[in-house]
Design an enzyme around this catalytic site. Structure first.
Site: not given
Length: 711
Positions: A383, A443, A572, A600
């Site tokens: 990202r 990823h 989470r 995260h």
């Protein structure tokens, strides 16, 4: 023999578990101990999360239903049953959200001098200001779209706010006669104008008018010769998943770009509309947009709470926001002349956002780009922010003649367009850009710098649980590692060769890659804990992730629990495992932390009979991460670094302020202030530890008070 998957009654539904997570986010907005504007921010987060949930998860359920799929999911529900339960749950939560905003938040904002006015509440000066703003800034942008036999119902863009107006034409004749329409759609130009227009007001007050009301007030200037009978705002959410089916003979970038264009044409999966919309218009919308009852979401005068982010950003009122927690320096980097000098001495753990991403990771890439001794840089980019300093540094490095390779994942959901733009820019600068692997999203998060030093070539590595994105690094809680260990450098070189050249790597020393080795590597470690438990040795796992969904992995955890392994989960978001069920999972407890930063990091810790092992990873325990993505997991070899991470895990497991405990039925409850437990807010305590390590003493006067109050 282990079963491949647990029985349906032992699995919680994925979608409903995600909604339970978002209910925890809504609870933050409901928390009266939070600063008022932080509650506004959490309301925005809830709606933003729901937008993505509809665009991806609900859209996926509808695709299954439309395809006639009736096969039950892992928890035994059919797609239709899942949709009905999801719809009922979200409607309940949406009502709760509206009641909170209109009944609690908005009145308290008013008491703080912050008002969102209705058009009828404007004073003459404010009305004049709004009129001038409309005529000078909005009128040129407003495009009314008539709906009649000659103008078919227009395509409503995904998440675009529009007004729907019913019109009544005045009687005209001669040269003034003109075709008439009884209905029009007016897109609100929110992409280029703020949703909340700040109005002139007396000192100490902050007064706003919503953009749709600005347009609604002046429709007579748009529809001259008409009377506006009524006008209501609405918003659609469309299927926006990007199921790219790659053809090895096609260019991946072109394929992704074609799917991005089609995303705007996805089927509508939700209609939000202001209450008061006439039944006839609603029926027309249902027919035109092919909606079902589950897709309808009336709102109480305010759709798209996600735009409250804008209100939060426009208000510089520190007393209504969290106390500042500015990112702190990393002590090892501060004391060294260069980042490479510091990494060469020992491994360095990075804890973001408590420690500065800009002064560590961004600095690492920038120094590599500018250092004449650096020969090559290789990096994964999942990202990329619009103004990414990391991507800019790679661009500069290539322009200076260094060998630069960037694996840019074009299929990073909702970031595809930005990644494509950077990929083209980097290619133009001479970077070797690879668009990931055809079969798998890339990823994993890794950067390798190859440097010429007097004793020869040396490799410097950065590995992380989070993205190379300076914006999210300030909002997400992630962990990273700098190391110059030879085995890590060799492993990372071989990993990049796989990603750029499809080579077959030798056996890796330290890194664990998905899809080849991540699942079997975790299975082996779970089995190892089971054997320790059976032999009476210490057997415990602490597993921290964003989501626990994969049924075979859940089954392995159930079996480990039954053998006596103590399992602590920090999840989470979505958790499909049922903790604390007698005979099934009584040795498993699950905790969820929802606080000012989005948790995260992925951490997998194993007691290993007294010889502990801790892994950091880019992937969660979901099938996509285990089997269908390139993920990177890596051990913390330095015992000091491993102990720092274990301390963080224990803090989170004992969080009494923001920790929620998951029950066997999927419900979640705050732990509460048990006298046996000290009062603890783990994110604040982690920041306090980073503060002590950094040697920084004076941040703000307010921060220590906030820490003392919550720890």
């Amino acid at each position: 023999m282990s079963r491949s998957a647990p029985r349906p009654e032992h699995i919680l539904n994925r979608e409903l578990s995600w909604l339970a997570f978002n209910e925890r986010v809504l609870e933050e907005a409901e928390d009266p101990t939070l600063p008022l504007l932080e509650r506004v921010k959490f309301l925005a987060i809830v709606s933003s999360n729901w937008d993505e949930f509809f665009m991806v998860r609900v859209a996926g359920i509808w695709r299954q239903i439309d395809a006639g799929i009736t096969q039950p999911t892992a928890d035994g529900r059919t797609p239709r049953q899942v949709l009905e339960e999801v719809s009922r749950r979200i409607h309940d939560l949406a009502r709760r959200q509206h009641e909170l905003f209109h009944g609690v938040i908005k009145p308290r904002l008013g008491r703080e001098g912050i008002s969102i006015l209705k058009p009828s509440e404007l004073d003459p000066a404010q009305a004049d200001f709004v009129r001038a703003y409309f005529e000078n800034n909005l009128l040129p942008l407003v495009t009314p779209l008539a709906v009649d036999t000659g103008h078919p119902f227009p395509r409503l863009n995904n998440r675009m706010l529009v007004l729907m107006a019913e019109l009544e034409a005045e009687t005209l004749s001669g040269e003034d006669a003109f075709p008439v329409s009884e209905l029009a759609v007016i897109p609100i130009p929110t992409p280029v104008s703020a949703r909340f227009l700040r109005l002139p007001s007396e000192p100490g007050r902050h007064v706003f008018l919503m953009l749709e009301d600005v347009v609604r007030m002046h429709l007579d200037q748009v529809f001259r010769g008409y009377r506006i009978r009524n006008c209501h705002a609405l918003r659609v959410t469309r299927d926006s998943d990007l199921p790219v089916e790659e053809d090895p003979n096609e260019d991946l970038m072109k394929t992704v770009e074609e799917h991005l264009r089609s995303r705007r044409r996805g089927a509508v999966v939700r209609l939000q509309y202001e209450q008061g919309l006439s039944p006839n218009l609603l029926e027309m919308l249902i027919e035109e947009l092919e909606l079902s009852p589950e897709d309808l979401y009336p709102s109480e005068g305010f759709a798209a709470f996600s735009d409250l982010f804008q209100l939060y950003a426009q208000l510089d009122l520190p007393h209504l926001k969290d106390a500042p927690m500015p990112p702190l320096p990393v002590p090892q980097l501060e004391a060294a002349g260069s980042v490479f000098e510091a990494i060469a001495k020992h491994d360095i753990l990075l804890m973001h956002p408590y420690q500065s991403f800009d002064d560590s990771v961004v600095r690492f890439v920038r120094e590599a780009a500018d250092d004449p001794k650096v020969l090559a840089i290789k990096m994964t980019l999942y990202r990329i922010s619009t103004s990414s300093p990391i991507a800019a540094a790679l661009e500069r490095a290539a322009e200076r003649g260094k060998q630069v390779a960037a694996i840019v994942e074009l299929r990073a959901r909702f970031d595809e367009e930005g990644n494509i733009a950077w990929a083209r820019r980097l290619e133009k600068a001479g970077v070797h850009v690879v668009y990931g692997m055809l079969q798998y999203k890339t990823h994993g998060k890794a950067c390798l710098v190859i440097r010429q030093e007097p004793e020869g070539i040396r490799r410097y590595c950065h590995l992380s649980t989070g993205n190379y994105n300076e914006r999210t690094s300030r909002l997400y809680s992630d962990l990273g590692l700098f190391t110059a260990r030879r085995e890590f450098g060799e492993d990372l070189s071989n990993t990049f060769n796989v990603l750029t050249g499809y080579t077959r790597p030798p056996a890796l020393h330290q890194l664990i890659l998905a899809p080849q080795h991540f699942r079997p590597g975790l299975y082996a470690r779970i089995e190892r804990e089971r054997e320790h438990a059976k032999a009476g040795r210490p057997a415990r796992m602490i597993l921290k992730m964003n989501a626990l969904v994969d049924p075979p992995m859940i089954q392995r955890l159930y079996e480990a629990s039954q053998d006596g392994v103590q399992i602590d989960l920090l999840v989470r978001g979505t958790c499909c495992l049922r903790p604390g069920v007698p005979g099934l999972s009584e040795n498993i407890r699950a905790v969820s932390i929802i606080d000012r930063y989005l948790e995260h990091a992925r951490v997998y810790h194993f007691a290993n009979g007294g010889d502990p092992e801790t892994l950091l990873a880019s992937g969660d325990l979901m099938q996509r991460n285990l089997d269908n993505r390139v993920e990177i997991a890596f051990p913390l070899v330095d015992p000091i670094v491993a102990e720092q991470v274990l301390e963080m895990l224990e803090l989170q497991l004992h969080d009494t302020i923001k920790g929620r405990v998951l029950a066997p039925d999927g419900s979640v409850a705050r732990r509460g202030l048990d006298p046996a437990w000290p009062v603890l807010r783990s994110q604040y305590r982690s920041y306090e530890h980073a503060l002590l390590q950094s040697g920084v003493r004076a941040i703000t006067q307010k921060l220590p008070d906030a820490l003392d109050a919550d720890i």
